[in-house]
Motif scaffolding. Structure first.
Motif, PDB file in Angstrom:
ATOM      1  N   TYR A 146      60.710  20.040   4.297  1.00 44.68           N
ATOM      2  CA  TYR A 146      62.048  19.733   4.383  1.00 44.68           C
ATOM      3  C   TYR A 146      62.894  20.869   5.530  1.00 44.68           C
ATOM      4  O   TYR A 146      63.602  20.239   6.049  1.00 44.68           O
TER       5      TYR A 146
ATOM      6  N   ASP B 279      66.951  19.001  13.101  1.00 46.38           N
ATOM      7  CA  ASP B 279      68.352  18.654  13.381  1.00 46.38           C
ATOM      8  C   ASP B 279      69.245  19.628  13.980  1.00 46.38           C
ATOM      9  O   ASP B 279      70.215  19.428  14.668  1.00 46.38           O
TER      10      ASP B 279
ATOM     11  N   GLN C 246      72.267  26.370   1.116  1.00 45.00           N
ATOM     12  CA  GLN C 246      71.552  25.907   2.483  1.00 45.00           C
ATOM     13  C   GLN C 246      71.570  27.105   3.440  1.00 45.00           C
ATOM     14  O   GLN C 246      70.881  26.971   4.370  1.00 45.00           O
TER      15      GLN C 246
ATOM     16  N   LYS D 195      72.835  14.940   2.677  1.00 46.65           N
ATOM     17  CA  LYS D 195      71.890  13.877   2.326  1.00 46.65           C
ATOM     18  C   LYS D 195      72.536  12.895   1.219  1.00 46.65           C
ATOM     19  O   LYS D 195      72.982  13.170   0.240  1.00 46.65           O
TER      20      LYS D 195
ATOM     21  N   HIS E 150      66.590  13.158   4.893  1.00 45.79           N
ATOM     22  CA  HIS E 150      66.332  14.246   4.282  1.00 45.79           C
ATOM     23  C   HIS E 150      66.351  13.623   2.471  1.00 45.79           C
ATOM     24  O   HIS E 150      65.760  14.217   1.524  1.00 45.79           O
TER      25      HIS E 150
HETATM   26  N1  TRP Z   1      69.759  20.272   3.437  1.00 44.48           N
HETATM   27  C1  TRP Z   1      70.906  19.994   3.548  1.00 44.48           C
HETATM   28  C2  TRP Z   1      71.456  19.560   2.159  1.00 44.48           C
HETATM   29  O1  TRP Z   1      70.781  19.629   1.164  1.00 44.48           O
HETATM   30  C3  TRP Z   1      71.274  18.573   4.348  1.00 44.48           C
HETATM   31  C4  TRP Z   1      70.900  18.735   5.646  1.00 44.48           C
HETATM   32  C5  TRP Z   1      70.022  18.236   6.334  1.00 44.48           C
HETATM   33  C6  TRP Z   1      71.760  19.754   6.662  1.00 44.48           C
HETATM   34  N2  TRP Z   1      69.877  18.550   7.708  1.00 44.48           N
HETATM   35  C7  TRP Z   1      70.834  19.684   7.956  1.00 44.48           C
HETATM   36  C8  TRP Z   1      72.589  20.504   6.552  1.00 44.48           C
HETATM   37  C9  TRP Z   1      71.222  20.190   9.044  1.00 44.48           C
HETATM   38  C10 TRP Z   1      73.122  21.125   7.694  1.00 44.48           C
HETATM   39  C11 TRP Z   1      72.265  21.048   8.948  1.00 44.48           C
HETATM   40  O2  TRP Z   1      72.661  19.837   1.753  1.00 44.48           O
END
Ligand code: TRP
Ligand code: ADP
Length: 332
Positions: free
Chosen positions: A136, A143, A158, A10, A46
């Motif tokens: 979130y 995604d 994550q 992000k 995000h």
């Molecule tokens: N949440 C992740 C971060 O903060 C970014 C992200 C959004 C992500 N969608 C995703 C990572 C899908 C892997 C797959 O870094």
């Protein structure tokens, strides 16, 4: 059939060493393997969970995209896009929201961390919590699940989000029949959490990062700020607990790493270890830094690449979303 490897970053700050070692480098390593179809994206929506100045936000988005390209992502091989350019994701986000329990979101760590902080400060527990932040993980599940992702290379922070994506996929599959593939996460062994300048996790939120495209002088200054213990120069040191060595390993050749290990066991001053670290890092980053600057000077080039990537992504997301809609009883 190739397996999808997918990850997003992000745009909430400059790409730093933690992002590179924890997410980008492992993702680039997977991207060149022929059994995988990489899908890498800028998770701009995000990034909106933290309100930003529109101009800064735009620049940061370009910055993340330019970083991937400068570090070697080949947009001909990878589907490389901006999340906001794929509207099907947001429709899937709603569908998934409706089968996700609030309890699951209550346990998600980004939200929980903010609540704990509020409670410690004797504030109302939801102070500063927007609904985007609360849900979130649902958008992140959209995604991941949209592209039947097999592997998600991410940093350790994550992992919970990928597990939530699996939970959501399972709930959907149980009710509506086999639809989503259950993703696995992949964390970088040994460096799943890279510490920052102050020893806490390196993170944009803590202001303790080493942005990787800094000019050499600034890079050296930041390296000099890495916290070390007070052992005298000649004292033997343990490479495996040293942040400097951890980073060094990522940029040095195997022979250099062995030599550095020996130097630690004999006794190397922290100043010298930092100097050596700068040499190997700068050697690797010189080329990418120039490509990064070049791309940032031509954002239209970045836009074109991302638009093409979004078209490819939508060739997959449109028919799959239709299939999902039919399954839930929405006529298409
Ligand atoms: N949440 C992740 C971060 O903060 C970014 C992200 C959004 C992500 N969608 C995703 C990572 C899908 C892997 C797959 O870094
Ligand atoms: P930040 O914590 O700086 O806001 P992000 O949440 O945008 O970073 O993370 C983008 C990617 O980089 C994620 O996959 C995340 O797990 C990884 N990452 C971030 N910081 C680190 C770190 N210190 N060590 C390892 N991986 C990290």
């Amino acid at each position: 059939m190739k397996k999808t490897v997918l990850t997003g970053i992000k745009p909430t700050g400059q790409i730093h060493l933690g992002n590179y070692i924890g997410a980008i480098k492992p993702a680039l390593d997977l991207a060149i393997r022929k059994e995988y179809q990489p899908a890498y994206f800028v998770a701009d929506y995000h990034g909106l969970t933290k309100m930003q100045q529109p101009n800064d936000f735009r620049q940061l988005t370009y910055g993340i995209a330019a970083a991937w390209l400068a570090l070697g992502l080949d947009p001909k091989r990878a589907i490389f896009y901006r999340q906001s350019d794929v509207p099907e994701l947001f429709e899937l986000n709603w569908i998934l929201s409706c089968i996700t329990t609030k309890g699951l979101m209550n346990r998600a760590h980004a939200y929980k961390a903010l609540v704990d902080k509020n409670v410690n400060l004797m504030k109302d527990e939801d102070t500063g919590v927007n609904i985007g932040l609360f849900t979130y993980p649902v958008l992140m599940a959209a995604d991941i699940l949209m592209f039947k992702t097999e592997v998600v290379p991410v940093g350790k922070d994550q992992v919970q989000h990928v597990e939530i994506a699996r939970d959501i996929a399972e709930s959907f599959n149980n009710y509506y029949g086999e639809t989503f593939h259950l993703p696995e996460y992949k964390i970088q062994e040994g460096t799943s959490v890279l510490p920052g300048l102050d020893g806490r996790k390196m993170s944009k939120s803590y202001n303790n990062t080493i942005p990787i495209f800094e000019e050499p002088k600034k890079l050296q200054q930041l390296i000099n700020k890495i916290k070390t213990d007070s052992l005298p120069p000649e004292a033997p040191k343990d490479p495996d607990t040293s942040i400097i060595f951890t980073i060094y390993k990522e940029f040095a050749t195997p022979v250099e790493v062995e030599k550095m290990r020996e130097a630690y066991s004999i006794g190397i001053s922290w100043g010298e270890a930092k100097r050596q670290l700068f040499i190997v890092m700068n050697r690797f980053l010189e080329g990418p830094r120039e490509r990064y600057k070049e791309l940032m000077a031509h954002p239209e080039t970045i836009d074109n690449i991302l638009k093409d990537g979004a078209m490819e992504a939508r060739e997959i997301s449109k028919p799959f979303l239709n299939e999902i809609k039919r399954k839930i009883g929405i006529t298409v």
